[in-house]
Every structure is written in structure tokens, then in C-alpha cells.
Write an enzyme that holds these catalytic residues in place. Structure first.
Site, PDB file in Angstrom:
ATOM      1  N   GLY A 125      -6.428  -9.988  25.798  1.00  0.00           N
ATOM      2  CA  GLY A 125      -5.845 -10.644  24.356  1.00  0.00           C
ATOM      3  C   GLY A 125      -6.375 -12.064  23.997  1.00  0.00           C
ATOM      4  O   GLY A 125      -7.711 -12.126  24.023  1.00  0.00           O
ATOM      5  N   SER A 126      -5.587 -12.675  23.189  1.00  0.00           N
ATOM      6  CA  SER A 126      -6.152 -13.823  22.291  1.00  0.00           C
ATOM      7  C   SER A 126      -6.959 -14.910  22.980  1.00  0.00           C
ATOM      8  O   SER A 126      -7.436 -15.662  22.243  1.00  0.00           O
ATOM      9  CB  SER A 126      -5.050 -14.212  21.506  1.00  0.00           C
ATOM     10  OG  SER A 126      -4.407 -13.156  20.899  1.00  0.00           O
ATOM     11  N   VAL A 127      -7.058 -14.977  24.421  1.00  0.00           N
ATOM     12  CA  VAL A 127      -7.849 -15.859  25.021  1.00  0.00           C
ATOM     13  C   VAL A 127      -9.415 -15.895  24.549  1.00  0.00           C
ATOM     14  O   VAL A 127     -10.005 -16.649  24.885  1.00  0.00           O
ATOM     15  CB  VAL A 127      -7.453 -15.981  26.623  1.00  0.00           C
ATOM     16  CG1 VAL A 127      -6.179 -16.513  26.879  1.00  0.00           C
ATOM     17  CG2 VAL A 127      -7.698 -14.777  27.216  1.00  0.00           C
ATOM     18  N   MET A 128      -9.734 -14.547  24.033  1.00  0.00           N
ATOM     19  CA  MET A 128     -10.887 -14.329  23.437  1.00  0.00           C
ATOM     20  C   MET A 128     -11.302 -14.757  22.169  1.00  0.00           C
ATOM     21  O   MET A 128     -12.318 -15.197  21.887  1.00  0.00           O
ATOM     22  CB  MET A 128     -11.136 -12.873  23.463  1.00  0.00           C
ATOM     23  CG  MET A 128     -11.614 -12.161  24.994  1.00  0.00           C
ATOM     24  SD  MET A 128     -13.045 -12.697  25.321  1.00  0.00           S
ATOM     25  CE  MET A 128     -14.565 -11.829  24.449  1.00  0.00           C
TER      26      MET A 128
END
Length: 474
Positions: A95-98
Site C-alpha cells: 500500500g501507500s508506504v511505497m
């Protein structure tokens, strides 16, 4: 005899096992216990099916604690349902930790639109004859899937800085469609070590899957879907952001010793894998990640009073191997965080998989981060990482003070901005912490044991676990 039974009078020879070498880990046993307990709490408090956490020393890559749940009892091998190490063998769409890596790519290549705005909400797109992604009006039938911000959010017209703070998927789509090109993003994914073996000694790994061939997968990879990676890859890549561009290889074995001779068979040192981004880029990404912790932003629930944290949160869809679809109710929730914010020393990645992806408790993460800072004598406040005028913030090499007078010790330490704690009322130093040659930092406590018989109990208010341990060991 042929059935293995012994004939009378025959000789039975036994060969005793020889002890192997001792393996010394980087793991802090106390911190590991706390992590294990908090993972259990994560499962219990959030009705989670999986949970994990890893604590790493930013500047060296040393793994100080790691764990994943559910776990198993090695004494009951028949009850082990999963032998996989989730840290290194679970392929995860995080998810958005990328998202910070898309921002890092844009900044490092000089195309980041600082201060500019875009329209959030939904991203409807098509491709031209050259394959370039073109955003078109919402409602247009293009044959490509529409990408939305999570939970149907529509932030309206916001800046790209706000886009990271609010974790807008559309910010990533805009950056990858109109600023960063395909080859650049693919190259930086490789430079950050994604979808490759970290090659950590003695630990089995998978590589994950780099899936950016189609336009939708290219965009989705930017916000942590479509492509799958390992937690250890993510930790290694973030070390470049937290460590001024220097990407450190995580490691869990400190050294291997021959127990009979006490000789070091093999020693493992901090290793800079590469420098995928500049120090300036890393600093800018950290500044953007500080915005994630602002009031009302996605990192709000992870705030710790008195601790200066930078972070990126993530909510990821989970691909179901049985249905070959993404689960509709079960999600990955995680946070990658470091402290102190403008000079990170400790990083923590905590996450879980659960149907409770909206109102879950962040207390297990907070407990782990606080324990990690205390165990490593790191002051997590902004003041500690950014001294005020007149303060000093430095590192020192500890001199040899044993068998010297108190006067000599005071003289040797007077130019070092540390807190000297004398144990006993003697006139000669007979032991010390930190030891000769070790590194100490501004505001650290240094303990000197004297040859006096009278020891007065000091006021330990505000002491770290490391301080208290040093005191009682001396």
C-alpha cells in the site's frame, strides 16, 4: 544382523556430537520481548490474522528486534502450520508506504513540481499512440480502470505536498503520468533494491514480483499495489531516505565465535549497499514525511507525545490466491516511521492484516517505538536532534579511565558534553561505562565506578533503560 540388532559380544561405537560455533545476534533480547508482546496485543486488539514489526538502527542496518505473528512453539512441530518467515518470505503489496519512493524519484531526477497543485478524487486515463498516459475527464469510457483515492475521498485541488500527507493515490498517478517517466521509475525501483534479494546472511528470502508492464500496474505500483515486495526490501530501501541517501543492508548476525578458543570465525559489519538518491533528496523526502504526522493527516494516530517522528502509513489490498481477486474486507495496515525526525536513529515498521482497517489501535506501534528509543538511549525529541543556539551535539570516543584518579577522569571528560555519574566515594576509577574506545553522544550518561565503599542511590528520574542497566552492572 540385517535387522540392525546387535550380536552378543560385538562392539557398539558411539560418536558424541561436537558443539558448533556460537552465533551472536544483533537482537536486543529485552526489546525483542517487547515486540513479541506487542504483536500479540496487535492480534488481540484488532482481530488481526497477521502482525509484524521490525526495529532497525538507521545508520548501521542492525536489526534490533523483529517478529511476526501468529508464531509457533518449536517443541510442538506437529502444530506448525506455516514455516515461512514473513519478514523475508511473504510477498506483500504494502500500500501507500511505497509513495515516498515515487516522490524521491521525482525529486532526484529534478522534475518534482514543488508547491504545485492537482485535482484529487479520481484519475481517469487513456494512452496515446506512444504509450504515454493521458488523464481525461472523469466519466469518460476509456477501457482502463479508474483509479480513486482511498475510501472514496475527494480532497479537491491540493498541493503535491498535501497529497503525501493525505496519502492521495491521485498524486502518485499525476507524478508518474506527467513528471516521472516509465524508465526512470523502473530504474529507481531497481536502485532501491526492490524485487531483488537483500542477501542477508543465514535468512531465506523471496524476491517479490515487479509488475509494471501495463499502464494500470505501473500506476498502481506507485501506491503499493500490483507489484509485491518483502518487508526486508522495504526496510533496506527506507534506510536510504532516513540515512542521507546511503542504503544500509539490514543484518541480524553480529559475529560467529569458536566457543573453545573464543576466536572470531566471521564478523559482520555495517554495509552501504548503494546510494540510490542524494543526501539532498533524502532530506526533502523526510521533510515531506514530517507532514504525514500533522494534525488530521494519515499519521495522526501514530503520534507519541514528546517524540519527533516522521512516517508514512499504508493501507494495502490483499490478493486472495483462492478467489484470484482482492479481498473486499481484509486489508494490510502499516506504518514506516523513524525518530528523531530530522536526524533518524531508529526506524520501526509495524503492520497487520485485519478487517479492522479504519479504527485500529496504534498503541502497539507506539510502545515498540518508545521502547526502541529508550533501549538505545536515543532522545526522540526535536530539541535533541536540532540543538538550540549555544548547545552542542557531537560524538566522542571514550578514553581509558580505569586505574586513574577522579581528577584525571574529570580532566579527560571536561570537553565532552556528557553527564558524568560517579558510583562510590573513592578516589580512583576501577570500572567505566562506556568502555574505552566506544562512541558516546552529547547528553549521554557516562558511569565511573570508584574504589569507595559508600554508594549513594542517585535520582534515576529520566534515565533510559540503557542507563539503569549500566548502573546495576557496574
Amino acid at each position: 544382523m540385517v535387522d540392525g540388532s546387535l550380536l552378543p559380544g560385538t562392539l557398539n561405537v558411539y560418536k558424541e556430537a561436537i558443539d558448533g560455533d556460537d552465533v551472536i545476534l544483533t537482537i536486543d533480547s529485552n526489546l525483542q520481548s517487547i515486540v513479541e508482546a506487542q504483536l500479540q496485543e496487535t492480534i488481540k486488539a484488532n482481530n488481526a490474522t497477521k502482525a509484524w514489526a521490525i526495529v532497525v538502527e538507521v545508520e548501521t542496518g542492525k536489526i534490533l528486534a523483529w517478529g511476526n505473528y501468529p508464531t509457533f512453539d518449536q517443541n510442538n512441530p506437529k502444530e506448525i502450520s506455516n514455516y515461512m518467515n514473513d519478514m523475508t518470505e511473504m510477498n506483500l503489496e504494502p500500500g501507500s508506504v511505497m509513495k515516498p519512493f515515487v516522490y524521491a524519484t521525482a525529486i532526484d531526477t529534478g522534475v518534482y513540481p514543488a508547491g504545485k497543485s492537482y485535482t484529487a478524487g479520481s484519475f481517469t486515463f487513456t494512452q496515446d499512440g506512444a504509450g504515454k498516459i493521458i488523464r481525461v475527464a472523469n466519466g469518460t469510457d476509456t477501457g482502463y480502470p479508474v483509479i480513486n483515492d482511498a475510501l472514496g475521498e475527494n480532497f479537491g485541488v491540493i498541493t503535491f505536498e498535501q497529497g503525501l500527507a493525505f496519502s492521495s493515490n491521485i498524486a502518485i498517478c499525476e507524478l508518474l503520468a506527467n513528471y516521472v517517466n516509465y524508465d526512470q521509475f523502473s530504474n529507481y525501483l531497481d536502485k532501491f533494491g526492490f524485487y531483488q534479494y537483500v542477501d542477508i546472511p543465514f535468512v531465506p528470502e523471496t524476491t517479490g514480483v515487479k509488475n509494471i508492464t501495463s499502464a494500470s500496474d505501473y500506476l498502481s505500483t506507485g501506491f503499493g499495489q500490483a507489484s509485491a515486495l518483502t518487508i526486508l526490501q522495504l526496510v533496506q530501501a527506507y534506510s536510504a531516505i532516513f540515512n542521507d541517501g546511503k542504503m544500509m543492508k539490514p543484518y541480524v548476525v553480529e559475529e560467529i565465535l569458536n566457543p573453545h578458543t573464543n576466536q572470531v570465525v566471521e564478523k559482520f559489519e555495517p554495509e552501504v549497499v548503494s546510494e540510490p538518491i542524494s543526501a539532498e533528496t533524502a532530506a526533502k523526502v523526510r521533510e515531506l514525511m514530517a507532514g504525514v504526522m500533522a494534525d488530521g493527516a494519515t499519521g495522526d494516530r501514530f503520534k507519541i507525545d514528546g517524540v519527533d517522528i516522521i512516517a508514512k502509513t499504508g493501507t494495502g489490498e490483499i490478493f486472495n490466491e483462492e478467489t484470484h481477486k482482492y479481498d473486499e474486507n481484509n486489508y494490510t495496515s502499516s506504518v514506516m516511521a523513524a525518530a528523531p525526525g530530522n536526524d533518524p536513529k531508529i526506524m520501526v515498521y509495524w503492520g497487520m492484516q485485519s478487517t479492522n482497517y479504519l479504527g485500529y489501535s496504534a498503541e502497539p506501534f507506539k510502545t515498540i517505538m518508545q521502547a526502541a528509543l529508550i533501549a538505545n538511549a536515543v532522545n526522540g525529541t526535536a530539541q535533541a536532534s536540532a540543538p538550540q543556539e549555544g548547545d552542542t551535539w557531537a560524538t566522542y570516543t571514550m578514553p581509558a579511565l580505569i586505574n586513574h584518579s577522579i581528577e584525571y577522569a574529570n580532566e579527560k571528560m571536561k570537553d565532552k558534553n556528557v553527564k558524568l555519574v560517579m558510583i562510590g566515594d573513592g578516589n580512583t576509577v576501577i570500572d567505566q561505562f562506556a568502555k574505552e574506545g566506544q562512541t558516546v553522544y552529547s547528553y549521554d550518561r557516562v558511569f565511573l565506578l570508584t574504589n569507595g565503599n559508600t554508594i549513594t542511590m542517585p535520582d534515576m528520574t529520566g534515565w533510559t533503560r540503557k542507563d539503569i542497566t549500566a548502573f546495576w552492572q557496574l
